[in-house]
Design a protein around this motif. Sequence first.
Motif, short mmCIF file in Angstrom:
data_model
loop_
_atom_site.label_atom_id
_atom_site.label_comp_id
_atom_site.label_asym_id
_atom_site.label_seq_id
_atom_site.Cartn_x
_atom_site.Cartn_y
_atom_site.Cartn_z
N TYR A 153 0.83 -1.21 0.00
CA TYR A 153 0.00 0.00 0.00
C TYR A 153 0.87 1.26 0.00
O TYR A 153 0.62 2.19 -0.77
CB TYR A 153 -0.92 -0.02 1.23
N LYS A 154 1.91 1.28 0.86
CA LYS A 154 2.80 2.44 0.93
C LYS A 154 3.51 2.65 -0.41
O LYS A 154 3.65 3.78 -0.86
CB LYS A 154 3.83 2.27 2.05
N LEU A 155 3.95 1.56 -1.02
CA LEU A 155 4.63 1.64 -2.31
C LEU A 155 3.75 2.35 -3.33
O LEU A 155 4.20 3.28 -4.02
CB LEU A 155 4.99 0.23 -2.78
N THR A 156 2.50 1.96 -3.39
CA THR A 156 1.55 2.57 -4.32
C THR A 156 1.35 4.05 -4.01
O THR A 156 1.34 4.89 -4.91
CB THR A 156 0.19 1.84 -4.24
N GLN A 157 1.20 4.37 -2.73
CA GLN A 157 0.94 5.76 -2.34
C GLN A 157 2.14 6.66 -2.63
O GLN A 157 1.98 7.78 -3.12
CB GLN A 157 0.56 5.82 -0.85
N TYR A 158 3.34 6.19 -2.34
CA TYR A 158 4.53 7.00 -2.61
C TYR A 158 4.71 7.23 -4.11
O TYR A 158 5.11 8.32 -4.53
CB TYR A 158 5.79 6.36 -2.02
N LYS A 159 4.39 6.23 -4.91
CA LYS A 159 4.48 6.41 -6.37
C LYS A 159 3.45 7.43 -6.85
O LYS A 159 3.73 8.23 -7.75
CB LYS A 159 4.30 5.07 -7.08
N ILE A 161 2.40 9.95 -5.10
CA ILE A 161 2.94 11.26 -4.70
C ILE A 161 3.94 11.74 -5.73
O ILE A 161 3.92 12.91 -6.13
CB ILE A 161 3.59 11.17 -3.30
N LEU A 162 4.80 10.84 -6.20
CA LEU A 162 5.82 11.23 -7.18
C LEU A 162 5.24 11.56 -8.55
O LEU A 162 5.84 12.31 -9.31
CB LEU A 162 6.89 10.15 -7.31
N GLU A 163 4.05 11.03 -8.85
CA GLU A 163 3.38 11.43 -10.09
C GLU A 163 2.99 12.90 -10.03
O GLU A 163 3.04 13.61 -11.03
CB GLU A 163 2.12 10.58 -10.31
N ILE A 164 2.62 13.35 -8.85
CA ILE A 164 2.22 14.75 -8.64
C ILE A 164 3.44 15.63 -8.43
O ILE A 164 3.53 16.73 -8.97
CB ILE A 164 1.27 14.86 -7.43
N ASP A 165 4.39 15.14 -7.62
CA ASP A 165 5.56 15.92 -7.26
C ASP A 165 6.81 15.05 -7.34
O ASP A 165 7.22 14.45 -6.34
CB ASP A 165 5.39 16.49 -5.85
N GLN A 222 9.80 15.68 -7.30
CA GLN A 222 10.91 16.16 -6.47
C GLN A 222 10.67 15.92 -4.98
O GLN A 222 11.48 16.36 -4.15
CB GLN A 222 11.14 17.67 -6.70
N ASN A 223 9.59 15.26 -4.61
CA ASN A 223 9.28 15.05 -3.20
C ASN A 223 10.35 14.15 -2.58
O ASN A 223 10.42 12.96 -2.86
CB ASN A 223 7.89 14.43 -3.06
N SER A 224 11.18 14.74 -1.73
CA SER A 224 12.33 14.00 -1.19
C SER A 224 11.90 12.88 -0.24
O SER A 224 12.52 11.83 -0.21
CB SER A 224 13.30 14.94 -0.50
N LEU A 225 10.84 13.11 0.53
CA LEU A 225 10.40 12.07 1.45
C LEU A 225 9.88 10.84 0.71
O LEU A 225 10.24 9.71 1.03
CB LEU A 225 9.32 12.61 2.40
N ALA A 226 9.07 11.06 -0.30
CA ALA A 226 8.55 9.93 -1.09
C ALA A 226 9.69 9.20 -1.80
O ALA A 226 9.71 7.96 -1.85
CB ALA A 226 7.50 10.41 -2.09
N ASN A 227 10.65 9.95 -2.34
CA ASN A 227 11.80 9.32 -2.99
C ASN A 227 12.60 8.50 -1.98
O ASN A 227 13.01 7.37 -2.27
CB ASN A 227 12.69 10.38 -3.65
N TYR A 228 12.82 9.05 -0.80
CA TYR A 228 13.57 8.34 0.22
C TYR A 228 12.85 7.06 0.65
O TYR A 228 13.44 5.99 0.74
CB TYR A 228 13.83 9.23 1.45
N LYS A 229 11.56 7.19 0.92
CA LYS A 229 10.79 6.03 1.39
C LYS A 229 10.74 4.93 0.33
O LYS A 229 10.87 3.75 0.66
CB LYS A 229 9.37 6.45 1.78
N LEU A 230 10.59 5.30 -0.92
CA LEU A 230 10.61 4.30 -1.99
C LEU A 230 11.98 3.64 -2.09
O LEU A 230 12.08 2.42 -2.25
CB LEU A 230 10.21 4.92 -3.33
N GLY A 231 13.02 4.45 -1.99
CA GLY A 231 14.37 3.89 -2.01
C GLY A 231 14.57 2.89 -0.88
O GLY A 231 15.13 1.81 -1.07
#
Length: 159
Positions: free
Chosen positions: A65-71, A73-77, A79-88
Motif C-alpha cells: 500500500y505504501k509503495l503505491t501511495q509513494y508512487k 505522490i511522485l506522479e504529482i511531485d 521532487q518530493n524527497s520524502l517519497a523518494n527516500y521512502k521508496l528507495g
Amino acid sequence: PPHINNNHVTASCNAAFYIPNYIYAILYSSSNLPDHLPILVSIYFIYSINSIYNSALINTKFNAYKLTQYKKILEIDPQNSLANYKLGYIYYDKKDFQTAFKYFEKVVNLYPFDYDGLIMFAWTNLQLGKSREAKILFKKVLLLSPGDQSATTGLELIK
C-alpha cells in the motif's frame, strides 16, 4: 488501508492492549501467583505467536500500500524527497538495489547534505559493487556525523 480487514486489525490491536493488562493484573493483584503461572505462560505464548504472525502479514500488505501511495505522490511531485527516500528504502529492503539507487540518487541530488539520504545511497552503491562511489559517500557522511558507526562499518568493508 482499504485492503486490510479492519476488524482483524482492530481485534489484534485490542488483544495487544488487553492481554498485557490482564497479565499485569494477575501479577500485581494475585496473592496466589503460582496458581496462575500456567495461564500466564500460555497467554504469553499465544500473544507472542499471534503478534509475530499478524505483524508480518499486516506489514507485507501495508508495504504494498505504501509503495503505491509513494508512487502516486511522485506522479504529482517528482521532487518530493520524502517519497523518494521512502521508496528507495522499501526497494533497498527488498534487495532491489538498482531501483533503490534511482530513488536515493534523487534524494542526494536534491539534498546533498542530508544524512539519511547519503548513508542509504552509500550502502546502495556498496551493494551494487560501486566501491569507489560508496567510499566517497561514506566519507561525506563522516563529515556530517563524525564517528558515525554505519559509515565507519561501510568504509571497513571496502578496505
